[in-house]
Design an enzyme around this catalytic site. Structure first.
Site, PDB file in Angstrom:
ATOM      1  N   LYS A   1     -21.487 -14.461  30.611  1.00 23.04           N
ATOM      2  CA  LYS A   1     -21.651 -15.121  29.250  1.00 23.04           C
ATOM      3  C   LYS A   1     -20.680 -14.766  28.143  1.00 23.04           C
ATOM      4  CE  LYS A   1     -26.265 -16.492  30.610  1.00 23.04           C
ATOM      5  NZ  LYS A   1     -27.792 -16.326  30.647  1.00 23.04           N
TER       6      LYS A   1
ATOM      7  N   ASP B   1     -31.239 -22.099  24.884  1.00 23.19           N
ATOM      8  CA  ASP B   1     -31.588 -22.240  26.192  1.00 23.19           C
ATOM      9  C   ASP B   1     -32.507 -23.407  26.446  1.00 23.19           C
ATOM     10  OD1 ASP B   1     -30.932 -20.246  28.253  1.00 23.19           O
ATOM     11  OD2 ASP B   1     -31.892 -18.781  27.162  1.00 23.19           O
TER      12      ASP B   1
ATOM     13  N   GLN C   1     -32.244 -12.900  27.751  1.00 19.42           N
ATOM     14  CA  GLN C   1     -32.212 -13.014  29.184  1.00 19.42           C
ATOM     15  C   GLN C   1     -33.458 -12.867  29.906  1.00 19.42           C
ATOM     16  OE1 GLN C   1     -29.224 -13.972  30.656  1.00 19.42           O
ATOM     17  NE2 GLN C   1     -30.059 -13.978  32.900  1.00 19.42           N
TER      18      GLN C   1
HETATM   19  N1  GUN Z   1     -32.337 -16.057  33.610  1.00 22.58           N
HETATM   20  C1  GUN Z   1     -31.960 -16.946  34.656  1.00 22.58           C
HETATM   21  N2  GUN Z   1     -31.522 -17.973  34.026  1.00 22.58           N
HETATM   22  C2  GUN Z   1     -31.567 -17.984  33.047  1.00 22.58           C
HETATM   23  C3  GUN Z   1     -31.114 -18.804  31.666  1.00 22.58           C
HETATM   24  O1  GUN Z   1     -30.720 -19.944  32.035  1.00 22.58           O
HETATM   25  N3  GUN Z   1     -31.408 -18.285  30.429  1.00 22.58           N
HETATM   26  C4  GUN Z   1     -32.047 -17.066  30.310  1.00 22.58           C
HETATM   27  N4  GUN Z   1     -32.120 -16.729  28.936  1.00 22.58           N
HETATM   28  N5  GUN Z   1     -32.170 -16.338  31.041  1.00 22.58           N
HETATM   29  C5  GUN Z   1     -32.032 -16.669  32.565  1.00 22.58           C
END
Ligand code: GUN
Length: 272
Positions: free
Chosen positions: A47, A114, A91
């Protein structure tokens, strides 16, 4: 045909980079990572890399495994009030002693990149615009769009009912007039349901769907990521076998994964 998520995501990131150049105030992503989950560390670094590539800001806040809920929510409140921060991403997974819902609830919906907060999920359910679309489902739809695949009236079968993928995917497909079935670990007659799928989306993280269940001429999206006995990254489905049977399929890696990152960057640029 292969639905190439790597190529498509690169194209989208290049377009976003051009757009960022024209923006006076550059967006900034704040990522909170609690603990040392190796997979999460890899996701977070992809990211950061994508943010750098398109020329937006990013900051990663690393907190130790033993961080308590109050410390974490205080950090989120601080980011909510920080005018330079456009999107906040905590996350997942979080350590077991932390209540994920309490943490999600602390995020300002207008920074909830998200689409995890009740306000944004509620808006999505009502067929209204959430402030941000859920990233993995949006990434999948962007990939289908790239290949000119219209989901309207099609039977989409989703295997997996997680809050991150299965449920929001169902809602986004419904909002685009698909007919949607969500299957899960207690579903009876899974084989019979999968055989009726025009679009099959597997988001389990395990090999539940076997090739013989899949209809030829269907469109197959593999969201799963796991490692096989040799440590190789694999999806939920047997790509090599299905690629000669179905109309379209996403590879793993190089399918949904990079599209999710591109989708996150789309959200960051289109922030409210
Ligand atoms: N862990 C696995 N996929 C995601 C996601 O799309 N967002 C977040 N914040 N954590 C994750």
């Amino acid at each position: 045909m292969i639905l190439d998520g790597k190529k498509t995501s690169e194209k989208i990131l290049n377009q976003l980079a051009e757009k960022v150049k024209t923006m006076d105030k550059k967006p900034k992503l704040a990522v909170i990572l609690v603990g040392n989950d190796p997979a999460s560390e890899i996701y977070v670094s992809s990211k950061e890399k994508a943010a750098k590539k398109i020329g937006v800001g990013s900051v990663v806040i690393k907190l130790p495994e033993e961080t308590d809920e109050k410390t974490l929510t205080d950090k989120i409140y601080e980011l909510n009030n920080d005018e330079t921060v456009t999107g906040i991403l905590v996350q997942l997974p979080l350590p077991k002693h932390i209540d994920k819902n309490k943490i999600t609830d602390a995020i300002c919906p207008k920074k909830d990149i998200d689409c995890f907060t009740p306000e944004n999920v509620g808006r999505l359910m009502q067929g209204r615009e959430p402030y941000f679309n859920p990233v993995t489902p949006q990434g999948i739809l962007m990939l289908l769009d790239e290949y000119g695949i219209d989901v309207k009236g099609k039977h989409a079968v989703i295997v997996g009912r997680s809050n991150i993928v299965g449920k929001p995917m169902a809602q986004m497909l419904l909002n685009r007039d698909a007919t949607v079935t969500v299957c899960h670990s207690k579903t009876e007659n899974l084989d019979d349901i999968i055989k009726t799928a025009d679009i099959l989306i597997s988001a389990v993280g395990k090999k539940v769907v076997r090739c013989k269940m899949v209809k030829s001429e269907s469109i197959v999206i593999d969201v799963g990521i796991s490692r096989d006995n040799n440590g190789k990254i694999v999806g939920d489905l047997d790509f090599d076998e299905l690629v000669n049977v179905v109309k379209y399929i996403t590879p793993v890696p190089g399918g949904v994964g990079p599209m999710t990152i591109a989708s996150l960057m789309v959200n960051l640029i289109n922030h409210p």
